[in-house]
Write an enzyme that holds these catalytic residues in place. Structure first.
Site, PDB file in Angstrom:
ATOM      1  CE1 TYR A 118      -4.212  -1.624  -0.088  1.00 28.28           C
ATOM      2  CE2 TYR A 118      -3.007  -3.377   1.343  1.00 28.28           C
ATOM      3  CZ  TYR A 118      -4.081  -2.966   0.573  1.00 28.28           C
ATOM      4  OH  TYR A 118      -5.003  -3.816   0.412  1.00 28.28           O
ATOM      5  CG  PHE A 151     -10.751  -1.986   9.886  1.00 29.71           C
ATOM      6  CD1 PHE A 151     -10.603  -1.713   8.652  1.00 29.71           C
ATOM      7  CD2 PHE A 151     -10.051  -1.469  10.982  1.00 29.71           C
ATOM      8  CE1 PHE A 151      -9.504  -0.459   8.439  1.00 29.71           C
ATOM      9  CE2 PHE A 151      -9.325  -0.224  10.852  1.00 29.71           C
ATOM     10  CZ  PHE A 151      -8.937  -0.056   9.608  1.00 29.71           C
TER      11      PHE A 151
HETATM   12  C1  COA Z   1      -2.713  -7.844  -3.335  1.00 29.57           C
HETATM   13  C2  COA Z   1      -3.417  -7.788  -4.767  1.00 29.57           C
HETATM   14  C3  COA Z   1      -4.916  -7.092  -4.250  1.00 29.57           C
HETATM   15  C4  COA Z   1      -2.763  -6.982  -5.891  1.00 29.57           C
HETATM   16  O1  COA Z   1      -3.590  -6.994  -7.039  1.00 29.57           O
HETATM   17  P1  COA Z   1      -3.167  -6.681  -8.554  1.00 29.57           P
HETATM   18  O2  COA Z   1      -4.316  -6.528  -9.260  1.00 29.57           O
HETATM   19  O3  COA Z   1      -2.571  -8.004  -8.877  1.00 29.57           O
HETATM   20  O4  COA Z   1      -2.084  -5.503  -8.336  1.00 29.57           O
HETATM   21  P2  COA Z   1      -1.680  -4.665  -9.621  1.00 29.57           P
HETATM   22  O5  COA Z   1      -1.625  -5.327 -10.725  1.00 29.57           O
HETATM   23  O6  COA Z   1      -2.812  -3.446  -9.656  1.00 29.57           O
HETATM   24  O7  COA Z   1      -0.601  -3.986  -9.223  1.00 29.57           O
HETATM   25  C5  COA Z   1      -0.342  -2.715  -8.493  1.00 29.57           C
HETATM   26  C6  COA Z   1       1.085  -2.551  -8.256  1.00 29.57           C
HETATM   27  O8  COA Z   1       1.474  -3.383  -6.897  1.00 29.57           O
HETATM   28  C7  COA Z   1       2.468  -4.189  -6.907  1.00 29.57           C
HETATM   29  N1  COA Z   1       1.879  -5.465  -5.920  1.00 29.57           N
HETATM   30  C8  COA Z   1       0.624  -6.145  -6.306  1.00 29.57           C
HETATM   31  N2  COA Z   1       0.431  -6.983  -5.315  1.00 29.57           N
HETATM   32  C9  COA Z   1       1.794  -6.737  -4.667  1.00 29.57           C
HETATM   33  C10 COA Z   1       2.354  -7.540  -3.486  1.00 29.57           C
HETATM   34  N3  COA Z   1       1.598  -8.660  -2.841  1.00 29.57           N
HETATM   35  N4  COA Z   1       3.346  -7.196  -2.898  1.00 29.57           N
HETATM   36  C11 COA Z   1       4.075  -6.186  -3.445  1.00 29.57           C
HETATM   37  N5  COA Z   1       3.782  -5.509  -4.478  1.00 29.57           N
HETATM   38  C12 COA Z   1       2.564  -5.913  -5.238  1.00 29.57           C
HETATM   39  C13 COA Z   1       2.556  -4.559  -8.534  1.00 29.57           C
HETATM   40  O9  COA Z   1       3.884  -4.817  -8.651  1.00 29.57           O
HETATM   41  C14 COA Z   1       2.249  -3.098  -8.955  1.00 29.57           C
HETATM   42  O10 COA Z   1       3.285  -2.347  -8.970  1.00 29.57           O
HETATM   43  P3  COA Z   1       3.692  -1.016  -9.949  1.00 29.57           P
HETATM   44  O11 COA Z   1       2.522  -0.180 -10.074  1.00 29.57           O
HETATM   45  O12 COA Z   1       4.925  -0.710  -9.389  1.00 29.57           O
HETATM   46  O13 COA Z   1       4.049  -1.811 -11.409  1.00 29.57           O
HETATM   47  C15 COA Z   1      -3.882  -9.242  -5.347  1.00 29.57           C
HETATM   48  O14 COA Z   1      -2.672  -9.962  -5.321  1.00 29.57           O
HETATM   49  C16 COA Z   1      -4.485  -9.958  -4.181  1.00 29.57           C
HETATM   50  O15 COA Z   1      -5.807 -10.262  -4.278  1.00 29.57           O
HETATM   51  N6  COA Z   1      -3.846 -10.752  -3.271  1.00 29.57           N
HETATM   52  C17 COA Z   1      -4.308 -11.649  -2.309  1.00 29.57           C
HETATM   53  C18 COA Z   1      -5.363 -11.031  -1.204  1.00 29.57           C
HETATM   54  C19 COA Z   1      -4.677  -9.535  -0.587  1.00 29.57           C
HETATM   55  O16 COA Z   1      -3.550  -9.589  -0.264  1.00 29.57           O
HETATM   56  N7  COA Z   1      -5.296  -8.573  -0.646  1.00 29.57           N
HETATM   57  C20 COA Z   1      -5.114  -7.364   0.068  1.00 29.57           C
HETATM   58  C21 COA Z   1      -5.691  -7.343   1.485  1.00 29.57           C
HETATM   59  S1  COA Z   1      -5.117  -5.994   2.609  1.00 29.57           S
END
Ligand code: COA
Length: 401
Positions: free
Chosen positions: A121, A401
């Site tokens: 984030y 939360f």
């Molecule tokens: C984490 C999650 C929401 C990322 O969604 P995503 O659509 O793949 O992310 P995006 O493609 O929009 O990535 C945006 C940026 O975040 C980075 N990013 C995404 N997930 C990441 C992770 N787990 N760790 C580090 N960086 C991450 C990407 O590399 C990208 O970086 P950039 O903008 O520098 O290129 C998804 O992998 C997921 O649902 N994970 C499991 C549930 C979870 O952890 N949710 C968060 C709850 S708090």
């Protein structure tokens, strides 16, 4: 291509929440979705759609949230997930963009969340703004450093009584500490006091401490029994002990610590400055493990900075970088507790996420400077900023939360 917009029906809402369900396991039942809707309105749940199918979701609880000396409206970010079939294609980024714009339009000056991973984030302007930790204390080490004369009386209550007796104690915590969100009646009933089916055989215990004729503390805990070589090896899982005064907190904790049979008492989400660490004779034995707690985002820098109280009335100019919410970027002067746009020379240059880290008082500007996250542009600016922003007690959010 995909589009992001808030959900507008129970069916869309359920599928959007199910994005995080991909990782938490088990399909979301209609009953669970119904419960969830009572704390998260449809239009606070964003979804990403591709050819009519939902591929991601991100929610924002409409919170009232305590900040130093005040309570602000806050987007409480939760249930963020992207379907495994669509990961790393920018879906999260698009949802974060839409959600932050929505929060801004709703005039919620801040957003807060618990992060599943610390690496996600920061790029969206959230900064690590509070710490918390877990204790695992063996029963043999449960003594207090000083004798305690209990004056109150502990009794168990039903969930219905708890729904009436616990909230004033929680509200007192909210007045005392930054980092606490207001629990609505539905939140208390559905998310805190309800006993899920899988726990019915061994439900959580709800207890109050009555002192001087009023409820001054409460406890929520579960005993998880197990025996090894004929002796109890139970774990006492304490989910919340909250008191309105030091005496009440000490007495409620004493009650929990003295419960028979457990071998180890565990409690997560405790702040570093919790009373337990000075009450216990051997705090080292609590084996405290520190981790990150809340991440905070200043969605409207001016309103957020003007919306908290400060330790001193000093003046400081920030040069704020904000790639995701450009309306925040530029120089802001904080003077006498109010923040306004300025052309004055900046004292500190930093990303909006670092300002979020310092906002609740748990992370100092000196720490941020030492971590190479803040640029000091005028002599002594870091010390000055810390004198203004420092706040005690530290933020504490006792619930994920
Ligand atoms: C984490 C999650 C929401 C990322 O969604 P995503 O659509 O793949 O992310 P995006 O493609 O929009 O990535 C945006 C940026 O975040 C980075 N990013 C995404 N997930 C990441 C992770 N787990 N760790 C580090 N960086 C991450 C990407 O590399 C990208 O970086 P950039 O903008 O520098 O290129 C998804 O992998 C997921 O649902 N994970 C499991 C549930 C979870 O952890 N949710 C968060 C709850 S708090």
């Amino acid at each position: 291509m995909f589009e992001v917009r808030p959900t507008s029906s129970a069916e869309e809402f359920g599928r959007a929440v199910d994005a995080i369900g991909q990782y938490f396991g088990g399909p979301l039942t209609e009953e669970r979705i119904d419960r969830f809707r009572q704390v998260l309105p449809f239009d606070r749940m964003h979804a990403a759609f591709e050819d009519g199918a939902i591929i991601g979701g991100a929610g924002a609880f409409p919170f009232e949230f305590s900040v130093p000396g005040n309570v602000l409206r806050c987007g409480g970010i939760s249930v963020v997930g992207v379907y495994p079939t669509h990961r790393r294609r920018g879906v999260l980024r698009a949802m974060m963009d839409a959600q932050l714009r929505d929060i801004h339009e709703r005039e919620e000056p801040i957003a807060a969340l618990w992060a599943s991973e610390e690496t996600i984030y920061g790029r969206f302007g959230y900064g690590l703004a509070a710490w918390c930790g877990e204790i695992n204390l063996e029963r043999v080490w449960n003594a207090y450093a000083r004798p305690l004369e209990p004056r109150g009386r502990v009794r168990f209550v039903t969930p219905e009584e708890a729904a009436r007796l616990f909230p004033p104690v929680w509200d007192a915590l909210m007045r005392e500490r930054p980092g606490v969100f207001q629990r609505t009646k539905a939140w208390w009933e559905l998310r805190r006091l309800r006993i899920p089916d899988e726990e019915k055989a061994n439900p959580k215990h709800l207890a109050v401490l009555e002192l001087d004729g009023t409820v001054q503390a409460y406890a929520i805990y579960r005993q998880l029994p197990s025996f090894e070589d004929g002796s109890s090896n139970a774990r006492l899982e304490v989910s919340e002990v909250i008191g309105t005064t030091p005496q009440a907190t000490a007495e409620m904790w004493r009650f929990v610590l003295d419960i028979d049979w457990y071998a180890t008492l565990s409690c997560s989400l405790l702040p570093v400055d919790h009373a337990l660490f000075t009450l216990l004779a051997t705090p080292r034995r609590a084996r405290y493990r520190l981790g990150d707690s809340l991440w905070l985002r200043l969605v409207d820098v001016g309103a957020a900075l003007s919306g908290r109280e400060y330790a001193t009335d000093g003046s400081i100019v920030f040069d704020v970088h904000d790639a995701v919410c450009p309306w925040n970027a530029g120089r802001w002067k904080l003077d006498g507790g109010s923040a306004v746009r300025t052309d004055a020379t900046a004292d500190l240059a930093l990303d909006v996420g670092e300002l979020g880290s310092a906002y609740l008082g748990a992370v100092s500007f000196a720490q941020l400077r030492d971590g190479l996250q803040v640029e000091e542009l005028s002599d002594g600016a870091v010390e000055r900023a810390d004198a203004i922003f420092g706040w005690r007690p530290l933020p504490w959010c006792p619930e994920i939360f």
